[in-house]
Scaffold this motif. Structure first.
Motif, PDB file in Angstrom:
ATOM      1  N   ARG A 204       0.805  -1.223   0.000  1.00  0.00           N
ATOM      2  CA  ARG A 204       0.000   0.000   0.000  1.00  0.00           C
ATOM      3  C   ARG A 204       0.841   1.278   0.000  1.00  0.00           C
ATOM      4  O   ARG A 204       0.303   2.365  -0.213  1.00  0.00           O
ATOM      5  CB  ARG A 204      -0.928  -0.003   1.222  1.00  0.00           C
ATOM      6  CG  ARG A 204      -2.029  -1.051   1.150  1.00  0.00           C
ATOM      7  CD  ARG A 204      -2.745  -1.205   2.489  1.00  0.00           C
ATOM      8  NE  ARG A 204      -1.865  -1.773   3.508  1.00  0.00           N
ATOM      9  CZ  ARG A 204      -2.242  -2.029   4.762  1.00  0.00           C
ATOM     10  NH1 ARG A 204      -3.477  -1.732   5.135  1.00  0.00           N
ATOM     11  NH2 ARG A 204      -1.382  -2.560   5.615  1.00  0.00           N
ATOM     12  N   ILE A 205       2.125   1.145   0.227  1.00  0.00           N
ATOM     13  CA  ILE A 205       3.003   2.314   0.225  1.00  0.00           C
ATOM     14  C   ILE A 205       3.316   2.713  -1.206  1.00  0.00           C
ATOM     15  O   ILE A 205       3.652   1.873  -2.050  1.00  0.00           O
ATOM     16  CB  ILE A 205       4.288   2.026   1.010  1.00  0.00           C
ATOM     17  CG1 ILE A 205       3.959   1.855   2.506  1.00  0.00           C
ATOM     18  CG2 ILE A 205       5.312   3.135   0.819  1.00  0.00           C
ATOM     19  CD1 ILE A 205       5.140   1.470   3.351  1.00  0.00           C
ATOM     20  N   VAL A 231       1.216   7.279   1.396  1.00  0.00           N
ATOM     21  CA  VAL A 231       0.134   6.336   1.094  1.00  0.00           C
ATOM     22  C   VAL A 231      -1.091   7.112   0.614  1.00  0.00           C
ATOM     23  O   VAL A 231      -1.160   8.336   0.749  1.00  0.00           O
ATOM     24  CB  VAL A 231      -0.246   5.502   2.342  1.00  0.00           C
ATOM     25  CG1 VAL A 231       0.915   4.647   2.808  1.00  0.00           C
ATOM     26  CG2 VAL A 231      -0.746   6.409   3.469  1.00  0.00           C
ATOM     27  N   ASP A 235      -5.695   4.635   3.036  1.00  0.00           N
ATOM     28  CA  ASP A 235      -4.857   3.570   3.607  1.00  0.00           C
ATOM     29  C   ASP A 235      -4.053   4.036   4.816  1.00  0.00           C
ATOM     30  O   ASP A 235      -3.289   3.244   5.387  1.00  0.00           O
ATOM     31  CB  ASP A 235      -3.871   3.049   2.541  1.00  0.00           C
ATOM     32  CG  ASP A 235      -4.574   2.333   1.401  1.00  0.00           C
ATOM     33  OD1 ASP A 235      -5.660   1.770   1.645  1.00  0.00           O
ATOM     34  OD2 ASP A 235      -4.042   2.346   0.278  1.00  0.00           O
ATOM     35  N   VAL A 239      -1.941   1.336   7.232  1.00  0.00           N
ATOM     36  CA  VAL A 239      -0.489   1.251   7.063  1.00  0.00           C
ATOM     37  C   VAL A 239       0.219   1.663   8.352  1.00  0.00           C
ATOM     38  O   VAL A 239       1.203   1.031   8.762  1.00  0.00           O
ATOM     39  CB  VAL A 239      -0.041   2.144   5.884  1.00  0.00           C
ATOM     40  CG1 VAL A 239       1.487   2.227   5.827  1.00  0.00           C
ATOM     41  CG2 VAL A 239      -0.595   1.605   4.572  1.00  0.00           C
TER      42      VAL A 239
END
Length: 274
Positions: A204-205, A231, A235, A239
């Motif tokens: 997700r980064i 992000v 998210d 995260v």
């Protein structure tokens, strides 16, 4: 004056006054219809220019009632009422009401600014007036928010515009800011490589902007790294929490120690001489 003359005067007066009453009623009814039409036309023009619906409805009501007051004054003038005195009374009443409702008028002016300039919209997560939460409604006097623990908070608009407004979710991306400390006895190169691996494995980064991983401080009890990945705003918290857990598990497995504040105390014995 005989009875016939009295009846004739009364009839003339009644007829004249009846005509004025009918004319006043017609002025009021026709004027009211015209006021509604003008307000509706004004509303359509605002909607065509994509002005916020809350502001459209409010301005529609304001314009309609202003025009209606003009119509009532015109009808009163037809009845022979001194409209100058009437306007003076209305002005004095308006001043008194304004002074009595100064806080409400301040909220009204602030609500107008919020609706017109859009520092935030419904659905945004904001920090305003000392409150953090998701905006549910923006009314002309108050803004309703729901806090993360699902409390409903109603904030006066004047309190919002008189303070700093932070729109947390205004942009599509956010930066996660973490500070990770390791022991002075640990290998900072190894720790940095582990952090890079953890960041790389988190899907997700975002790749751009690039994640910052760097030694930021030689603190009292630890060597501190800053870890700053980017992000999507949706998210962010997922995260944030997952990275903290993964870093702790990975550091424990690789024997990288995350120290806690501690202090060494040294005791010295004093020898007495006789």
């Amino acid at each position: 004056m005989n009875m016939e003359k009295i009846i004739e005067v009364i009839t003339l007066w009644a007829t004249t006054y009846a005509i004025k009453i009918v004319a006043a009623i017609l002025i009021f009814l026709i004027g009211k219809w015209i006021a509604r039409k003008i307000a509706s036309l004004f509303t359509k023009l605002m909607e065509k220019n994509n002005i916020d619906i809350t502001l459209v409805k409010f301005l529609d009501s304001i314009m309609y009632y202003i025009l209606l007051i003009v119509v009532i004054i015109a009808a009163a003038g037809q009845l022979g009422i001194n409209t100058t005195s009437f306007l003076t009374i209305v002005g004095a009443a308006g001043l008194a009401i304004g002074l009595a409702l100064k806080d409400s008028l301040s909220n009204f002016a602030s609500g107008f600014m919020l609706i017109m300039f859009h520092p935030f919209r419904v659905g945004d997560f904001v920090k305003v007036g000392g409150i953090s939460g998701t905006v549910k409604t923006i009314d002309i006097f108050n803004t309703t928010m729901h806090t993360p623990d699902n409390q409903k908070v109603i904030v006066p608009n004047s309190k919002i515009t008189s303070d700093v407004i932070t729109n947390v979710t205004a942009n599509e991306t956010r930066r996660v800011d973490l500070v990770i400390g390791i022991s002075y006895d640990d290998d900072i190169t190894k720790a940095k490589d582990l952090l890079k691996t953890i960041i790389k494995e988190e899907q997700r980064i975002l790749e751009s902007p690039a994640t910052t991983i760097a030694v930021s401080e030689l603190a009292d009890s630890s060597v501190n790294f800053v870890v700053r990945p980017w992000v999507k705003k949706t998210d962010y918290w997922g995260v944030y929490y997952d990275l903290i857990e993964k870093i702790k598990i990975t550091f424990d497995r690789e024997e990288i120690h995350i120290p806690y504040p501690q202090r060494d105390v040294h005791l010295f014995s004093e020898q007495k001489t006789g």
